[in-house]
Design a protein around this motif. Structure first.
Motif, PDB file in Angstrom:
ATOM      1  N   PRO A  49       0.881  -1.373   0.108  1.00  0.00           N
ATOM      2  CA  PRO A  49      -0.152  -0.185  -0.069  1.00  0.00           C
ATOM      3  C   PRO A  49       0.806   1.465   0.008  1.00  0.00           C
ATOM      4  O   PRO A  49       0.395   2.278  -0.546  1.00  0.00           O
ATOM      5  CB  PRO A  49      -0.877  -0.044   1.388  1.00  0.00           C
ATOM      6  N   PRO A 164      -5.257  -5.493  -7.775  1.00  0.00           N
ATOM      7  CA  PRO A 164      -5.272  -5.298  -6.408  1.00  0.00           C
ATOM      8  C   PRO A 164      -5.740  -3.779  -6.092  1.00  0.00           C
ATOM      9  O   PRO A 164      -5.408  -2.944  -6.968  1.00  0.00           O
ATOM     10  CB  PRO A 164      -3.781  -5.138  -5.709  1.00  0.00           C
ATOM     11  N   GLY A 308      -5.259  -5.164   0.625  1.00  0.00           N
ATOM     12  CA  GLY A 308      -4.473  -5.772   1.896  1.00  0.00           C
ATOM     13  C   GLY A 308      -5.421  -5.858   2.934  1.00  0.00           C
ATOM     14  O   GLY A 308      -5.339  -6.705   3.813  1.00  0.00           O
ATOM     15  N   GLY A 309      -6.228  -4.579   3.162  1.00  0.00           N
ATOM     16  CA  GLY A 309      -7.130  -4.631   4.387  1.00  0.00           C
ATOM     17  C   GLY A 309      -8.277  -5.496   4.421  1.00  0.00           C
ATOM     18  O   GLY A 309      -8.542  -5.991   5.488  1.00  0.00           O
TER      19      GLY A 309
HETATM   20  C1  LIG Z   1      -0.041   0.580  -5.992  1.00  0.00           C
HETATM   21  C2  LIG Z   1      -0.671  -0.378  -4.850  1.00  0.00           C
HETATM   22  C3  LIG Z   1      -1.582   0.027  -3.949  1.00  0.00           C
HETATM   23  C4  LIG Z   1      -2.096  -0.302  -2.799  1.00  0.00           C
HETATM   24  N1  LIG Z   1      -2.901   0.266  -1.940  1.00  0.00           N
HETATM   25  C5  LIG Z   1      -3.426  -0.509  -0.897  1.00  0.00           C
HETATM   26  C6  LIG Z   1      -4.359   0.096   0.088  1.00  0.00           C
HETATM   27  O1  LIG Z   1      -4.003   1.478   0.371  1.00  0.00           O
HETATM   28  N2  LIG Z   1      -4.760  -0.570   1.050  1.00  0.00           N
HETATM   29  C7  LIG Z   1      -4.933  -1.820   0.946  1.00  0.00           C
HETATM   30  O2  LIG Z   1      -5.604  -2.431   1.680  1.00  0.00           O
HETATM   31  N3  LIG Z   1      -4.509  -2.521  -0.240  1.00  0.00           N
HETATM   32  C8  LIG Z   1      -3.567  -2.084  -0.872  1.00  0.00           C
HETATM   33  N4  LIG Z   1      -3.144  -2.539  -2.156  1.00  0.00           N
HETATM   34  C9  LIG Z   1      -3.373  -4.064  -2.060  1.00  0.00           C
HETATM   35  C10 LIG Z   1      -2.439  -4.777  -1.387  1.00  0.00           C
HETATM   36  O3  LIG Z   1      -1.189  -4.641  -1.469  1.00  0.00           O
HETATM   37  C11 LIG Z   1      -2.712  -6.467  -1.936  1.00  0.00           C
HETATM   38  O4  LIG Z   1      -4.075  -6.659  -2.029  1.00  0.00           O
HETATM   39  C12 LIG Z   1      -1.890  -7.284  -1.134  1.00  0.00           C
HETATM   40  O5  LIG Z   1      -0.569  -7.096  -0.797  1.00  0.00           O
HETATM   41  C13 LIG Z   1      -2.154  -8.880  -1.332  1.00  0.00           C
HETATM   42  O6  LIG Z   1      -1.406  -9.791  -0.714  1.00  0.00           O
HETATM   43  P1  LIG Z   1      -1.092 -11.144  -1.442  1.00  0.00           P
HETATM   44  O7  LIG Z   1      -0.308 -11.780  -0.466  1.00  0.00           O
HETATM   45  O8  LIG Z   1      -2.209 -11.654  -1.724  1.00  0.00           O
HETATM   46  O9  LIG Z   1      -0.394 -10.827  -2.604  1.00  0.00           O
HETATM   47  P2  LIG Z   1       1.329 -10.294  -2.642  1.00  0.00           P
HETATM   48  O10 LIG Z   1       1.300  -9.113  -1.590  1.00  0.00           O
HETATM   49  O11 LIG Z   1       1.396  -9.917  -3.981  1.00  0.00           O
HETATM   50  O12 LIG Z   1       1.980 -11.426  -2.211  1.00  0.00           O
HETATM   51  C14 LIG Z   1       2.123 -12.598  -3.433  1.00  0.00           C
HETATM   52  C15 LIG Z   1       3.518 -13.502  -3.102  1.00  0.00           C
HETATM   53  O13 LIG Z   1       3.425 -14.607  -3.575  1.00  0.00           O
HETATM   54  C16 LIG Z   1       4.888 -14.687  -4.092  1.00  0.00           C
HETATM   55  N5  LIG Z   1       4.647 -15.661  -5.450  1.00  0.00           N
HETATM   56  C17 LIG Z   1       4.333 -15.458  -6.647  1.00  0.00           C
HETATM   57  N6  LIG Z   1       4.369 -16.421  -7.243  1.00  0.00           N
HETATM   58  C18 LIG Z   1       4.763 -17.362  -6.685  1.00  0.00           C
HETATM   59  C19 LIG Z   1       5.216 -18.987  -7.015  1.00  0.00           C
HETATM   60  N7  LIG Z   1       5.013 -19.348  -8.163  1.00  0.00           N
HETATM   61  N8  LIG Z   1       5.735 -19.661  -5.971  1.00  0.00           N
HETATM   62  C20 LIG Z   1       5.973 -18.896  -4.456  1.00  0.00           C
HETATM   63  N9  LIG Z   1       5.460 -17.538  -4.250  1.00  0.00           N
HETATM   64  C21 LIG Z   1       5.226 -16.805  -5.361  1.00  0.00           C
HETATM   65  C22 LIG Z   1       5.196 -13.264  -4.857  1.00  0.00           C
HETATM   66  O14 LIG Z   1       6.679 -13.210  -4.718  1.00  0.00           O
HETATM   67  C23 LIG Z   1       4.743 -12.586  -3.378  1.00  0.00           C
HETATM   68  O15 LIG Z   1       5.576 -12.291  -2.607  1.00  0.00           O
HETATM   69  C24 LIG Z   1      -2.249  -1.836  -2.905  1.00  0.00           C
HETATM   70  C25 LIG Z   1      -1.512  -2.727  -4.015  1.00  0.00           C
HETATM   71  C26 LIG Z   1      -0.801  -1.819  -4.895  1.00  0.00           C
HETATM   72  C27 LIG Z   1      -0.239  -2.526  -5.950  1.00  0.00           C
END
Ligand SMILES: Cc1cc2nc3c(=O)[nH]c(=O)nc-3n(C[C@H](O)[C@H](O)[C@H](O)COP(=O)(O)OP(=O)(O)OC[C@H]3O[C@@H](n4cnc5c(N)ncnc54)[C@H](O)[C@@H]3O)c2cc1C
Length: 397
Positions: A49, A164, A308-309
């Motif tokens: 975020p 996201p 993320g939230g």
């Molecule tokens: C610009 C931006 C602003 C945002 N602002 C907000 C905000 O203000 N408030 C909010 O709530 N959310 C926000 N978000 C959204 C939030 O960051 C995401 O929803 C959250 O990070 C999702 O978490 P995740 O673990 O599902 O995915 P990710 O955080 O993307 O983690 C996925 C992980 O899986 C790993 N991975 C991928 N492929 C493989 C594989 N084949 N084998 C093993 N590991 C793998 C990656 O390396 C990564 O570390 C924002 C996102 C962005 C991009």
């Protein structure tokens, strides 16, 4: 960190050590599952975020980063590798360095920009006039472009498919407009927002909160808009806007790309037809066909916008249901699609758009008017939430 031998086994395999994977693994371990393994290739963990504030020049990439080993929950094994394939029937995952057998697998692998979907978008990102906050590498460039623009046309796009927090592109748009206003150049910059929604945000109460700020900065809003292609050389963006083809020149483009989940999910027949996202029951987070497969976060198809939230609820519900199913019971906890988009309307003021799968407001902070732009919410988003992330959320609390 452990090197993977050619064959090993674990009780719960968590694929991905981002926000979802780390919080979930910590919860499962605390609930008594002692053999949890995370597969995550990266050495650095990011609080994503904060990318919006990096793009606005208010934070640095260093401030949103920690070594991955420091966020790994105590007692959880980390294999620093990448899953290449899953065999959900044999219950094995193939990594670059070997195979892992599991009893349950949780897909937390996130999503990534699908640059192929919009021809020219990758070239535009590599060029001098366009950027996105959606990657750690490009967010600092967003700030350079905003800082250096004195006159011309600035375009901000919202994705017309999964990504996201899809509306987060509005945060950087308002922060840029505020910056240009403070520098006294806003009157020479035309700002246009392209959004696929029928209104500014797509939620009536949030629209009402944002519209005065759209007016204040003189922003043109093109609704029902889908980006079709970008001509980086000519600095022109092609879009369909309310069914009409439009060509829009730009001097600065902040593009929010549609994302896709990793291809091995669909290759393992774990995605719905035509989708790359894990096809779980959006209420229980258990796969619709295979009871030992679970998913949450950006990689899961949850019939709501991801954020993320949202993960605090999702990881809690998933952990509870996984344990219930192991006990021979039906899932007992249900996800209502709660999600959040914080929108900073100027430096020092933000709103918190919290809503559910039915697009109804779903406020979680009592006694705070979440749609009245305030210093309190700005402080909460910029200062409190990052601390909460490192100290509470990643510990699965
Ligand atoms: C610009 C931006 C602003 C945002 N602002 C907000 C905000 O203000 N408030 C909010 O709530 N959310 C926000 N978000 C959204 C939030 O960051 C995401 O929803 C959250 O990070 C999702 O978490 P995740 O673990 O599902 O995915 P990710 O955080 O993307 O983690 C996925 C992980 O899986 C790993 N991975 C991928 N492929 C493989 C594989 N084949 N084998 C093993 N590991 C793998 C990656 O390396 C990564 O570390 C924002 C996102 C962005 C991009």
């Amino acid at each position: 960190m452990h090197d993977a031998p050619t064959e090993q086994s674990t009780d719960v395999l968590v694929i991905g050590g981002g926000n979802a994977g780390i919080s979930l693994a910590a919860r499962l371990h605390r609930k008594g599952i002692t053999d949890v393994t995370i597969v995550e290739p990266k050495s650095t963990h990011h609080y994503r975020p904060m990318l919006s504030y990096v793009g606005a020049g208010l934070n640095t990439v260093e401030e949103m980063s920690r070594p991955q080993h420091r966020v790994m929950p105590r007692g959880v094994r980390w294999i620093q590798d990448r899953v290449q394939a899953l065999d959900p029937v044999a219950r094995t995952a193939t990594l670059s360095s070997g195979r892992v057998r599991y009893r349950d697998v949780v897909i937390c692998a996130g999503s990534a920009p699908d640059w192929d979907l919009v021809p020219g978008s990758a070239e535009a990102m590599a060029g001098p006039s366009a950027s996105t906050n959606y990657t750690v590498e490009l967010a600092p460039k967003t700030w350079e472009l905003i800082r250096d623009l004195r006159r011309g046309t600035a375009l901000f796009t919202i994705p017309d498919g999964p990504a996201p927090t899809p509306q987060i592109g509005q945060k950087i748009m308002f922060l840029a407009a505020d910056y240009w206003q403070r520098r006294g150049v806003l009157q020479d910059i035309e700002i246009t927002l392209l959004t696929p929604t029928a209104t500014v945000f797509g939620q009536p109460a949030v629209d009402r909160a944002l519209e005065p700020w759209i007016e204040r900065y003189g922003i043109t809003v093109l609704t029902s808009a889908q980006v079709r292609s970008i001509d980086a050389g000519a600095r022109r963006l092609h879009a369909m806007v309310a069914g009409q083809a439009r060509e829009l020149p730009y001097d600065l483009l902040h593009h929010s790309p549609v994302h896709r989940a990793p291809d091995w999910i669909a290759a393992a027949q774990l995605a719905a037809a035509g989708s790359s996202y894990a096809d779980v029951d959006p209420r229980t987070l258990q796969h619709r066909e295979l009871p030992h497969v679970w998913a949450c976060g950006d990689a899961a198809a949850l019939e709501t916008t991801s954020s993320g939230g949202a993960l605090r609820q999702q990881t809690k519900i998933l952990a509870e249901n996984l344990l219930a199913v192991r006990d021979g019971r039906e899932p007992t906890a249900f996800y209502d699609g709660y999600t959040v988009t914080p929108v900073t309307v100027q430096r020092g003021r933000a709103v918190f758009a919290e809503f559910d799968r039915d697009n109804e407001l779903a406020p979680t902070i009592p006694r705070v008017p979440l749609l009245a732009p305030s210093r309190l919410l700005w402080f909460f988003d910029l200062e409190v939430l990052p601390r909460d992330y490192w100290n509470v959320i990643l510990r699965g609390l």
